[in-house]
Write a protein that holds these residues in place. Structure first.
Motif, PDB file in Angstrom:
ATOM      1  N   ARG A   1       1.018  -1.493  -0.281  1.00 16.24           N
ATOM      2  CA  ARG A   1      -0.317   0.053   0.372  1.00 16.24           C
ATOM      3  C   ARG A   1       0.963   1.254  -0.175  1.00 16.24           C
ATOM      4  O   ARG A   1       0.410   1.866  -0.535  1.00 16.24           O
ATOM      5  N   GLY A   2       2.392   1.130   1.041  1.00 15.26           N
ATOM      6  CA  GLY A   2       2.970   2.801   0.774  1.00 15.26           C
ATOM      7  C   GLY A   2       3.637   2.606  -0.350  1.00 15.26           C
ATOM      8  O   GLY A   2       3.724   3.865  -0.446  1.00 15.26           O
ATOM      9  N   ALA A   3       3.585   1.903  -1.450  1.00 11.55           N
ATOM     10  CA  ALA A   3       4.185   1.885  -2.556  1.00 11.55           C
ATOM     11  C   ALA A   3       3.233   2.921  -3.554  1.00 11.55           C
ATOM     12  O   ALA A   3       2.841   3.669  -4.251  1.00 11.55           O
ATOM     13  N   LEU A   4       1.412   2.169  -3.170  1.00 16.45           N
ATOM     14  CA  LEU A   4       0.938   2.610  -4.536  1.00 16.45           C
ATOM     15  C   LEU A   4       0.354   4.118  -3.460  1.00 16.45           C
ATOM     16  O   LEU A   4       0.327   4.661  -4.402  1.00 16.45           O
ATOM     17  N   VAL A   5       0.133   4.326  -2.511  1.00 18.74           N
ATOM     18  CA  VAL A   5       0.063   5.404  -1.812  1.00 18.74           C
ATOM     19  C   VAL A   5       1.278   6.302  -2.338  1.00 18.74           C
ATOM     20  O   VAL A   5       1.096   7.753  -2.737  1.00 18.74           O
ATOM     21  N   THR A   6       2.331   6.299  -2.279  1.00 17.26           N
ATOM     22  CA  THR A   6       3.830   6.596  -2.696  1.00 17.26           C
ATOM     23  C   THR A   6       3.829   7.460  -4.461  1.00 17.26           C
ATOM     24  O   THR A   6       4.255   8.048  -4.295  1.00 17.26           O
ATOM     25  N   VAL A   7       3.379   6.040  -5.103  1.00 14.62           N
ATOM     26  CA  VAL A   7       3.446   6.296  -6.387  1.00 14.62           C
ATOM     27  C   VAL A   7       2.021   7.780  -7.003  1.00 14.62           C
ATOM     28  O   VAL A   7       2.020   8.501  -7.135  1.00 14.62           O
TER      29      VAL A   7
END
Length: 284
Positions: free
Chosen positions: A169-175
């Protein structure tokens, strides 16, 4: 060549913490809506129930854990993303391609999600505590108390329960947030119709917040269920299958409050970040 001012590595954590203080009640309501087994009430009804049952300050339950999360999760992802982006930008003498921003956002977000998992777990538990029967409440005094008690009572491994989901989720939110913000801001400023001011920051961050909400909502629902579980799920796949039994829209349960929370949080984070960069950044 004119000087360019960049953020210090810890500005992202400070900006996100400031934004979290403003949007925490919305985050709390999102957690309450996502952990409903059946769709019993909407956001307004949930807010009224919380205030009526436990008072207005109950909307800020878990605020210490929320700040702790931002100073681990957001500080890490901003530090990685902006440090590498600035180095690549200096080497190329211009903005880096969008695909590189996506790769950096994924890397920073994944690392930040893992580092922030313990505080995120405590945050979810503290926010959801008031919904539990009195004898089942954990009653953490603050974030550090929650971290120590989980480690002592349930083991250090439990602190990283749901770490895979949180990192993804962190990867998607940061993108959605950082990469899209940079790209949208680049396009907005490229029109030369808007200068690098608060309106440009607001417009870019508003669009980025919408992108982040759309990308991460299904994983956010699963992450919240896993972190708040008492052993009823055997893993991510089992949690996903059980959630799917409630219908496909169950993965977007709390989408409106998630957007209402994440978009303002994104907007405030980048406005705070840009002001920190403007007044306290480093000239390069």
């Amino acid at each position: 060549m004119p000087q360019r001012r960049v953020s210090r590595w810890y500005f992202g954590g400070l900006a996100s913490s400031g934004a979290a203080c403003c949007t925490h009640p919305l985050d709390l309501l999102k957690v309450h809506l996502q952990t409903q087994q059946k769709i019993e009430m909407k956001m307004t009804g949930m807010a009224l129930k919380v205030v009526r049952t436990d008072g207005f300050l109950a909307l800020y339950n878990g605020i210490s854990a929320s700040i702790c999360r931002q100073m681990t999760y957001s500080l890490t992802r901003f530090a990685i993303y902006e440090s590498f982006r600035d180095k690549l930008t200096a080497g190329s003498h211009g903005p880096i391609p969008f695909y590189k921003k996506v790769l950096l956002g994924s890397l920073g977000g994944f690392a930040g999600g893992f580092v922030g998992t313990p505080a995120d777990m405590v945050n979810v538990r503290m926010q959801n505590d008031m919904k539990l029967p009195v004898h089942q409440r954990r009653n953490y005094s603050h974030a550090l108390d929650g971290l120590f008690r989980v480690a002592r009572e349930e083991g250090i491994k439990k602190l990283f329960s749901g770490a895979t989901m949180a990192s993804s989720r962190g990867a998607l939110v940061t993108v959605g947030q950082l990469s899209c913000y940079d790209q949208v801001k680049q396009l907005v400023l490229g029109t030369e119709m808007i200068s690098d001011n608060i309106f440009a920051h607001f417009l870019s961050s508003f669009i980025a917040g919408g992108c982040a909400t759309f990308l991460c909502q299904p994983l956010d629902v699963l992450k919240t269920r896993l972190m708040n579980s008492k052993g009823e799920y055997q893993g991510v796949v089992h949690c996903a299958l059980e959630t799917a039994k409630l219908g496909p829209l169950a993965f977007y349960k709390g989408f409106l409050p998630a957007g209402i929370r994440l978009v303002p949080h994104t907007v405030l984070t980048f406005i705070f970040l840009e002001q920190l960069r403007l007044y306290f950044g480093v000239d390069v």
